[in-house]
Design a protein around this motif. Structure first.
Motif, PDB file in Angstrom:
ATOM      1  N   ALA A 193     -26.133  15.347 -21.368  1.00  0.00           N
ATOM      2  CA  ALA A 193     -26.650  15.608 -22.713  1.00  0.00           C
ATOM      3  C   ALA A 193     -26.882  14.303 -23.460  1.00  0.00           C
ATOM      4  O   ALA A 193     -27.888  14.147 -24.165  1.00  0.00           O
ATOM      5  CB  ALA A 193     -25.666  16.489 -23.482  1.00  0.00           C
ATOM      6  N   PHE A 194     -25.982  13.346 -23.305  1.00  0.00           N
ATOM      7  CA  PHE A 194     -26.151  12.046 -23.954  1.00  0.00           C
ATOM      8  C   PHE A 194     -27.320  11.284 -23.330  1.00  0.00           C
ATOM      9  O   PHE A 194     -28.117  10.670 -24.033  1.00  0.00           O
ATOM     10  CB  PHE A 194     -24.868  11.217 -23.837  1.00  0.00           C
ATOM     11  CG  PHE A 194     -23.760  11.661 -24.746  1.00  0.00           C
ATOM     12  CD1 PHE A 194     -23.638  11.124 -26.018  1.00  0.00           C
ATOM     13  CD2 PHE A 194     -22.852  12.627 -24.342  1.00  0.00           C
ATOM     14  CE1 PHE A 194     -22.618  11.529 -26.864  1.00  0.00           C
ATOM     15  CE2 PHE A 194     -21.839  13.037 -25.186  1.00  0.00           C
ATOM     16  CZ  PHE A 194     -21.718  12.495 -26.450  1.00  0.00           C
TER      17      PHE A 194
ATOM     18  N   SER B 110     -34.770  12.113 -12.922  1.00  0.00           N
ATOM     19  CA  SER B 110     -34.034  11.243 -12.012  1.00  0.00           C
ATOM     20  C   SER B 110     -33.244  10.184 -12.779  1.00  0.00           C
ATOM     21  O   SER B 110     -32.096   9.868 -12.425  1.00  0.00           O
ATOM     22  CB  SER B 110     -34.987  10.560 -11.022  1.00  0.00           C
ATOM     23  OG  SER B 110     -35.956   9.784 -11.701  1.00  0.00           O
ATOM     24  N   LEU B 111     -33.836   9.653 -13.853  1.00  0.00           N
ATOM     25  CA  LEU B 111     -33.137   8.660 -14.675  1.00  0.00           C
ATOM     26  C   LEU B 111     -31.957   9.291 -15.403  1.00  0.00           C
ATOM     27  O   LEU B 111     -30.878   8.698 -15.497  1.00  0.00           O
ATOM     28  CB  LEU B 111     -34.106   8.022 -15.679  1.00  0.00           C
ATOM     29  CG  LEU B 111     -33.514   6.969 -16.628  1.00  0.00           C
ATOM     30  CD1 LEU B 111     -32.898   5.819 -15.841  1.00  0.00           C
ATOM     31  CD2 LEU B 111     -34.583   6.452 -17.593  1.00  0.00           C
ATOM     32  N   VAL B 112     -32.140  10.514 -15.906  1.00  0.00           N
ATOM     33  CA  VAL B 112     -31.063  11.215 -16.612  1.00  0.00           C
ATOM     34  C   VAL B 112     -29.899  11.493 -15.673  1.00  0.00           C
ATOM     35  O   VAL B 112     -28.726  11.260 -16.011  1.00  0.00           O
ATOM     36  CB  VAL B 112     -31.591  12.529 -17.230  1.00  0.00           C
ATOM     37  CG1 VAL B 112     -30.419  13.385 -17.739  1.00  0.00           C
ATOM     38  CG2 VAL B 112     -32.553  12.245 -18.362  1.00  0.00           C
ATOM     39  N   SER B 113     -30.198  11.975 -14.467  1.00  0.00           N
ATOM     40  CA  SER B 113     -29.148  12.278 -13.492  1.00  0.00           C
ATOM     41  C   SER B 113     -28.405  11.008 -13.073  1.00  0.00           C
ATOM     42  O   SER B 113     -27.163  11.003 -12.985  1.00  0.00           O
ATOM     43  CB  SER B 113     -29.767  12.947 -12.265  1.00  0.00           C
ATOM     44  OG  SER B 113     -28.788  13.177 -11.273  1.00  0.00           O
ATOM     45  N   TYR B 114     -29.151   9.956 -12.848  1.00  0.00           N
ATOM     46  CA  TYR B 114     -28.562   8.668 -12.447  1.00  0.00           C
ATOM     47  C   TYR B 114     -27.649   8.137 -13.552  1.00  0.00           C
ATOM     48  O   TYR B 114     -26.532   7.673 -13.294  1.00  0.00           O
ATOM     49  CB  TYR B 114     -29.695   7.686 -12.170  1.00  0.00           C
ATOM     50  CG  TYR B 114     -29.276   6.374 -11.558  1.00  0.00           C
ATOM     51  CD1 TYR B 114     -29.380   6.155 -10.192  1.00  0.00           C
ATOM     52  CD2 TYR B 114     -28.799   5.331 -12.346  1.00  0.00           C
ATOM     53  CE1 TYR B 114     -29.007   4.949  -9.616  1.00  0.00           C
ATOM     54  CE2 TYR B 114     -28.417   4.125 -11.793  1.00  0.00           C
ATOM     55  CZ  TYR B 114     -28.531   3.932 -10.422  1.00  0.00           C
ATOM     56  OH  TYR B 114     -28.164   2.735  -9.869  1.00  0.00           O
TER      57      TYR B 114
ATOM     58  N   ILE C  72     -30.969  12.343 -24.325  1.00  0.00           N
ATOM     59  CA  ILE C  72     -31.448  11.983 -25.664  1.00  0.00           C
ATOM     60  C   ILE C  72     -32.455  10.846 -25.572  1.00  0.00           C
ATOM     61  O   ILE C  72     -33.424  10.791 -26.334  1.00  0.00           O
ATOM     62  CB  ILE C  72     -30.261  11.556 -26.562  1.00  0.00           C
ATOM     63  CG1 ILE C  72     -29.320  12.739 -26.806  1.00  0.00           C
ATOM     64  CG2 ILE C  72     -30.768  10.997 -27.895  1.00  0.00           C
ATOM     65  CD1 ILE C  72     -28.050  12.348 -27.546  1.00  0.00           C
ATOM     66  N   PHE C  73     -32.287   9.977 -24.591  1.00  0.00           N
ATOM     67  CA  PHE C  73     -33.080   8.755 -24.519  1.00  0.00           C
ATOM     68  C   PHE C  73     -34.173   8.771 -23.459  1.00  0.00           C
ATOM     69  O   PHE C  73     -34.951   7.823 -23.368  1.00  0.00           O
ATOM     70  CB  PHE C  73     -32.146   7.562 -24.257  1.00  0.00           C
ATOM     71  CG  PHE C  73     -31.095   7.392 -25.309  1.00  0.00           C
ATOM     72  CD1 PHE C  73     -31.382   6.753 -26.494  1.00  0.00           C
ATOM     73  CD2 PHE C  73     -29.826   7.903 -25.130  1.00  0.00           C
ATOM     74  CE1 PHE C  73     -30.419   6.613 -27.478  1.00  0.00           C
ATOM     75  CE2 PHE C  73     -28.856   7.767 -26.104  1.00  0.00           C
ATOM     76  CZ  PHE C  73     -29.156   7.120 -27.287  1.00  0.00           C
ATOM     77  N   ALA C  74     -34.228   9.800 -22.649  1.00  0.00           N
ATOM     78  CA  ALA C  74     -35.258   9.838 -21.609  1.00  0.00           C
ATOM     79  C   ALA C  74     -35.495  11.279 -21.167  1.00  0.00           C
ATOM     80  O   ALA C  74     -34.594  12.127 -21.257  1.00  0.00           O
ATOM     81  CB  ALA C  74     -34.843   8.985 -20.414  1.00  0.00           C
TER      82      ALA C  74
END
Length: 470
Positions: free
Chosen positions: A343-344, A353-357, A347-349
């Motif tokens: 969730a955090f 794949s970037l969120v999971s990483y 907010i920024f992307a």
């Protein structure tokens, strides 16, 4: 703002902390929007959002340096102004304000010249790749031109907080952030300026805040007035401010050096996605740190004023309350991050794949965030009572002595080298907090005992320097 200039030494400490900390926390959260709103909009730009976000993330070390230089004089000058007010010496407090204003102007001109001329070279050294350098240079080229507004807004607002006028200091930040939120989508998407629009929106917003804060300090509502005759008070007054502010400067400027170390190491082991994740981790840590710093800045006038007035009991009580609030907040936020890291990150992307990483990295990076309230409370108290050496020591210990070496040591210890880089943060924090607690328990006890044993001297009619207050 009350007309009673001694209210910091007479009102109940708990009530004062709420009165000063709540507006300061709000101001810190809103101030965070300056850069975070930029990143949110940039991260959601069609097609190029992830790459552009990484490019702007490389700019963060320079932005941190610019912000840190505002602390060089103000973070030392503001507590010393509060201490002077506690002694009933308004004239000296105003000289400190004037001298710090002049220093910030000089520093701004130097920084603007350096980053305007050598910006691309510095960005390359700070970890910008061929894919991200263009975005980073576009953002930084405009942002650097607004350095003077950043320096004056952050630096002078510290004096407004120091005089106990936290609501006005909050308004300074809210005005600029509101302008930034409105202008960001207009410049980024409406005028199709991309990252250049994000930078321009930030500069214009800081300029609006700068005009506001200078107008207030030159007006009749401020306890401390910015006056022409106080602009050059002499080295005898300013150098101690620089010495005391050096700890806050080191703490913030070192974030820039650390960002470079993290980015270069992560680029080596994990590529652009690891650097992009670090941009989000930095943003989350700002979210974590700023509210605690807001509480600490709200407590600073209370600690400094009563230390100057010799009220040892009120100094101790203010510290205890500061510690409880900071530690409670850090535990609460740590829990949310551990439970909902995605969730955090989201907010920024919007790149899955970037969120999971980033979610996996976030749990490692913030593993001991729950204890960081101790570090913030102790370090701000050192600054508030004018203990320059101790405040510098704890800042240098955490950043330079521990964290930077660990960034390069940990990959040789753990098999997952990328996670090992992220793990350097919690390992350094555990060691640094342990060191800070030991040093603080000794030095704070000595400082308060000196107040108790000092000869009693009236600070206000009917009060003595040893009055412990409520």
């Amino acid at each position: 703002m009350t007309d009673d200039k001694t209210f910091l030494g007479t009102q109940p400490v708990g009530r004062l902390l709420v009165k000063l900390a709540v507006p300061t926390v709000i101001a810190q959260l809103v101030n965070m929007l300056y850069n975070i709103v930029d990143r949110i909009y940039i991260g959601h730009m069609p097609e190029v959002g992830a790459t552009a976000l990484t490019g702007v993330g490389v700019c963060m070390p320079i932005i941190l340096i610019i912000s840190a230089f505002s602390c060089f004089t103000a973070s030392g000058g503001a507590p010393r102004a509060s201490i002077s007010m506690g002694r009933g010496d308004i004239k000296t407090a105003e000289k400190l304000l004037g001298g710090c204003f002049s220093m910030q102007i000089i520093i701004s001109l130097i920084l603007t010249a350096v980053f305007s001329v050598f910006g691309r070279d510095i960005l390359s050294a700070f970890g910008a790749s061929e894919n991200t350098l263009g975005y980073a240079a576009d953002y930084m080229g405009i942002y650097a031109l607004g350095t003077v507004f950043v320096e004056l807004t952050l630096g002078l607002n510290a004096f407004i907080t120091a005089e106990g006028n936290a609501k006005t200091a909050m308004l300074t930040v809210i005005i600029g952030a509101a302008a930034n939120i409105v202008l960001d989508p207009v410049f980024i998407f409406g005028l199709n300026m991309g990252v250049k629009g994000a930078a321009l929106a930030t500069v214009v917003s800081q300029a609006v805040s700068c005009v506001w804060v200078i107008s207030f300090l030159c007006g009749k509502k401020s306890v401390l007035r910015l006056k022409k005759e106080n602009l050059f008070p002499g080295a005898k007054l300013i150098l101690p401010c620089v010495a005391l502010g050096a700890s806050t400067f080191v703490m913030q400027a070192s974030e820039s050096v650390i960002a470079v170390c993290f980015n270069s190491s992560l680029l080596n082991y994990g590529g652009d996605i690891a650097v992009g994740a670090m941009t989000i981790l930095t943003s989350v840590m700002q979210f974590a740190m700023l509210p605690m710093q807001g509480v600490a800045q709200g407590a600073q006038p209370i600690l400094s004023f009563n230390f100057g007035a010799g009220n040892a009991g009120r100094v101790k009580k203010a510290f205890r309350l500061l510690l409880i609030v900071c530690l409670s907040y850090s535990f609460l936020l740590w829990g949310f991050i551990m439970l909902f890291p995605s969730a955090f990150a989201s907010i920024f992307a919007n790149d899955s794949s970037l969120v999971s990483y980033t979610a996996d990295a976030l749990r490692i990076y913030c593993a001991v965030l729950c204890l960081f309230g101790i570090q913030i409370a102790c370090q701000m108290t050192f600054v508030s009572i004018g203990s320059a050496v101790c405040s510098i020591v704890v800042a240098v210990m955490r950043k330079f002595v521990l964290l930077i070496p660990l960034i390069y040591i940990m990959p040789h210890i753990l098999s997952n080298k990328v996670n090992a880089v992220y793990a350097a943060e919690p390992v350094a924090d555990v060691l640094a907090i342990t060191f800070t607690v030991i040093l603080f328990s000794v030095m704070f006890t000595r400082a308060t005992e000196k107040l108790v044993n000092a000869p009693s001297s009236p600070t206000e009619p009917g009060e003595t320097a040893k009055n412990n207050g409520k």
